[in-house]
Write a protein that holds these residues in place. Structure first.
Motif, PDB file in Angstrom:
ATOM      1  N   ARG A 181       8.549 -14.356 -15.299  1.00 27.36           N
ATOM      2  CA  ARG A 181       9.588 -15.108 -15.409  1.00 27.36           C
ATOM      3  C   ARG A 181      10.621 -14.114 -14.930  1.00 27.36           C
ATOM      4  NH1 ARG A 181       8.678 -15.280 -21.814  1.00 27.36           N
ATOM      5  NH2 ARG A 181       7.626 -13.444 -21.000  1.00 27.36           N
ATOM      6  N   CYS A 182      10.646 -12.820 -15.218  1.00 27.32           N
ATOM      7  CA  CYS A 182      11.467 -12.040 -14.502  1.00 27.32           C
ATOM      8  C   CYS A 182      11.350 -11.718 -12.550  1.00 27.32           C
ATOM      9  CB  CYS A 182      12.388 -11.334 -15.369  1.00 27.32           C
ATOM     10  SG  CYS A 182      10.534  -9.673 -15.624  1.00 27.32           S
ATOM     11  N   CYS A 183      10.447 -12.170 -12.694  1.00 22.82           N
ATOM     12  CA  CYS A 183      10.495 -11.090 -11.635  1.00 22.82           C
ATOM     13  C   CYS A 183       9.018 -11.772 -10.283  1.00 22.82           C
ATOM     14  CB  CYS A 183       9.105  -9.933 -11.380  1.00 22.82           C
ATOM     15  SG  CYS A 183      10.903  -8.380 -11.799  1.00 22.82           S
TER      16      CYS A 183
ATOM     17  N   ALA B 223       8.786   0.438  -9.125  1.00 24.43           N
ATOM     18  CA  ALA B 223       9.430   0.751  -7.255  1.00 24.43           C
ATOM     19  C   ALA B 223       9.594  -1.112  -7.354  1.00 24.43           C
ATOM     20  CB  ALA B 223       7.411   0.757  -7.104  1.00 24.43           C
ATOM     21  N   LEU B 224      10.774  -0.994  -6.584  1.00 24.92           N
ATOM     22  CA  LEU B 224      11.285  -2.337  -6.174  1.00 24.92           C
ATOM     23  C   LEU B 224      11.553  -2.597  -4.548  1.00 24.92           C
ATOM     24  CD1 LEU B 224      14.037  -2.906  -7.908  1.00 24.92           C
ATOM     25  CD2 LEU B 224      12.465  -3.468  -8.448  1.00 24.92           C
TER      26      LEU B 224
ATOM     27  N   PRO C  81       0.640  -1.056  -0.122  1.00 23.40           N
ATOM     28  CA  PRO C  81       0.202   0.090  -0.020  1.00 23.40           C
ATOM     29  C   PRO C  81       1.296   1.746  -0.070  1.00 23.40           C
ATOM     30  CG  PRO C  81      -0.681  -1.308   2.007  1.00 23.40           C
ATOM     31  CD  PRO C  81       0.501  -1.933   0.975  1.00 23.40           C
ATOM     32  N   PHE C  82       2.253   1.150   0.748  1.00 25.50           N
ATOM     33  CA  PHE C  82       2.997   2.691   0.734  1.00 25.50           C
ATOM     34  C   PHE C  82       3.456   2.948  -0.704  1.00 25.50           C
ATOM     35  CE2 PHE C  82       6.671   4.068   2.751  1.00 25.50           C
ATOM     36  CZ  PHE C  82       6.685   5.347   2.470  1.00 25.50           C
ATOM     37  N   ALA C  83       3.925   1.405  -1.361  1.00 23.76           N
ATOM     38  CA  ALA C  83       3.996   1.874  -2.807  1.00 23.76           C
ATOM     39  C   ALA C  83       3.204   2.383  -4.142  1.00 23.76           C
ATOM     40  CB  ALA C  83       4.836  -0.070  -2.612  1.00 23.76           C
TER      41      ALA C  83
ATOM     42  N   TYR D 185       7.491  -4.251  -7.222  1.00 25.72           N
ATOM     43  CA  TYR D 185       5.051  -4.195  -7.526  1.00 25.72           C
ATOM     44  C   TYR D 185       4.763  -3.064  -9.103  1.00 25.72           C
ATOM     45  CZ  TYR D 185       5.943  -3.345  -2.442  1.00 25.72           C
ATOM     46  OH  TYR D 185       6.550  -4.024  -1.793  1.00 25.72           O
ATOM     47  N   CYS D 186       5.524  -3.279 -10.277  1.00 32.08           N
ATOM     48  CA  CYS D 186       5.721  -2.450 -11.365  1.00 32.08           C
ATOM     49  C   CYS D 186       5.580  -4.169 -12.387  1.00 32.08           C
ATOM     50  CB  CYS D 186       6.570  -1.935 -12.038  1.00 32.08           C
ATOM     51  SG  CYS D 186       5.917  -0.066 -10.472  1.00 32.08           S
ATOM     52  N   CYS D 187       6.560  -4.816 -12.585  1.00 32.14           N
ATOM     53  CA  CYS D 187       6.678  -5.731 -13.826  1.00 32.14           C
ATOM     54  C   CYS D 187       5.461  -7.258 -13.487  1.00 32.14           C
ATOM     55  CB  CYS D 187       7.946  -6.008 -13.211  1.00 32.14           C
ATOM     56  SG  CYS D 187       7.924  -7.341 -14.907  1.00 32.14           S
TER      57      CYS D 187
END
Length: 483
Positions: free
Chosen positions: A152-154, A135-136, A116-118, A146-148
């Motif tokens: 497969r990568c995240c 956003a990591l 929620p903060f992100a 938080y974006c990807c």
């Protein structure tokens, strides 16, 4: 939490590299800041078509989720307004949330708890028409995006961070001489009391020093007792600076650490290795050696004496060369000696530590020390001014030049006529409180909305060998409002 303790500045442009994807962004963060930002939210500005790194802001993650919305708005505004002041509004932002798991908590749980903060940070930036490109969450040796949406990568259970020293950023940092000073927690630990059986002895020494010194500091501006305290404080500080350089020099009471003939407990200051984090065990050993060279009574006398503003400002002249190196060690020791209930007294040595670190080119340490000074006393004017100047990327040389000029003028005055009455008349010709301003070459720093004390007037100072001459007369009392 004081939401004003943000950090921002432009990044070094000595080396250009290309970062591809969340993994390399996560690995780059310690090199961007100069330390591993434990328990921190960091926003980094991106500029131009290729997303060049710009300014950044860092703040401790608020413990209460009720503070997340206001903190997100504040950080986004700080980053954007800071870029606007330098004529470079961000085109995008990268968000980092860094926090270690609580006992029994997994990295994925930390990520979900902070989600929620992100999201609030993303909407705060979006409200200013600036997108958040990534956003990591960095926790427990893992990173989460938080974006990807591509597992497969995240993957949802996180991705391990690169091994230290193996990434393209680490190689570039080594080539460019960039230094990582360990974790934020380790850096702060060097500036805080450690607790233990020695605290009671130090507390008793501070009580005794306060009972003896404070009444003399609070006398009239021209009182002889106050001048004697200033001279004694600066003389003791100069002696300890030399003691750090030559631990066998005469010092403390017989038989105690630092006394004549006492075994040397100091260790050589170890240089920072580019691209490699500082070892916390090594720095702890160095700090313990420095602690052993200063007795509790000496530390108490210096901590209380530095509460006088003029004394503190005279001490600021030890800002470069061997004096700067030794002074930073001294201010760290004194900050660690400010045990309960003397935490607020740490604002003076912490501010001096921040100034000395900034003056000698160690901006990460400067920001940490000045942030802690403001935690100790949010109204400490000298710390506020230095923190703002450091964050805005001002050149400390402008202040160093002012301090050297005042030192030279003081020395010339003393050589011409050393009588006390003559010195008082000459100094009275300068309007009390006239500020020395910090500015970038060719422009003023501009209004900041802070109080009218926006000038810095270290009351006389510069850097040659530790201190010749007598202190400035007529300075304000070292009260909380007069700093």
């Amino acid at each position: 939490m004081n939401a004003n303790h943000h950090e921002s500045s432009g990044l070094s442009r000595t080396q250009q590299i290309t970062l591809r994807g969340p993994a390399e962004l996560a690995d780059a963060l310690p090199f961007v800041l100069g330390f591993h930002p434990t328990d921190s939210v960091v926003l980094v500005a991106l500029h131009g078509e290729h997303g060049r790194f710009g300014g950044r802001v860092r703040l401790g993650i608020p413990r209460s989720p009720r503070e997340w919305a206001s903190t997100a708005d504040h950080l986004a505004e700080c980053l954007v307004e800071g870029g606007a002041r330098t004529g470079s509004r961000p085109d995008g932002i990268v968000v980092f949330l860094c926090q270690d798991p609580e006992p029994g908590e997994t990295g994925r749980r930390v990520m979900e708890r902070l989600r929620p903060f992100a999201q609030r940070l993303r909407t705060a930036c979006g409200a200013l028409d600036i997108p958040v490109y990534e956003a990591l969450c960095i926790t427990d040796g893992l990173y989460f995006s938080y974006c990807c949406p591509d597992q497969r990568c995240c993957p949802p259970d996180g991705t391990p961070l690169a091994l230290s020293g193996t990434s393209v950023m680490a190689a570039a940092a080594t080539y460019a001489g960039v230094q990582v000073r360990g974790s934020l927690r380790d850096m702060e630990a060097r500036l805080k009391p450690r607790g233990g059986p020695g605290d009671e002895e130090q507390r008793a020494a501070l009580d005794a020093a306060a009972a003896s010194i404070v009444p003399r500091i609070l006398e009239g501006a021209e009182a002889q007792g106050r001048e004697e305290v200033r001279e004694a404080t600066l003389r003791l500080a100069r002696e300890i600076l030399r003691r750090f350089v030559n631990p066998k020099s005469p010092s403390g009471p017989g038989g105690r650490p630092g006394a004549v003939g006492a075994p040397s407990t100091t260790r050589p200051v170890r240089p920072l290795v580019p691209g490699r984090a500082v070892d916390a065990t090594t720095t702890a050993a160095d700090d313990a050696a420095d602690d052993a060279l200063i007795t509790t009574d000496e530390a108490a006398a210096l901590v209380i004496g530095l509460q006088d503003r003029v004394t503190r400002d005279r001490a600021a002249e030890w800002m470069e060369g061997w004096e700067g190196t030794a002074a930073l060690r001294l201010w760290r020791v004194l900050a660690r000696r400010c045990v309960t209930p003397y935490q607020e007294h740490a604002a003076a040595p912490l501010t001096l530590a921040g100034w000395t670190a900034w003056s000698t080119g160690d901006e990460p340490t400067a920001r940490v020390a000045l942030g802690l000074a403001l935690d100790a006393d949010p109204e400490y004017v000298f710390a506020r001014l230095l923190h703002q100047a450091c964050n805005e990327g001002l050149n400390p040389e402008s202040l160093r030049s002012c301090l050297r000029s005042e030192r030279d003028a003081r020395a010339a005055s003393e050589q011409k006529d050393p009588s006390p009455s003559r010195r008082v008349r000459m100094r009275a010709a300068r309007r009390p409180g006239t500020p020395l301003t910090l500015k970038k070459p060719g422009r003023q720093t501009g209004g900041t909305g802070r109080r009218a004390t926006a000038g810095v007037r270290p009351g006389g100072p510069a850097t040659g060998r530790p201190g010749s001459g007598t202190p400035r007369h007529g300075g304000q009392r070292g009260s909380r409002s007069g700093r």
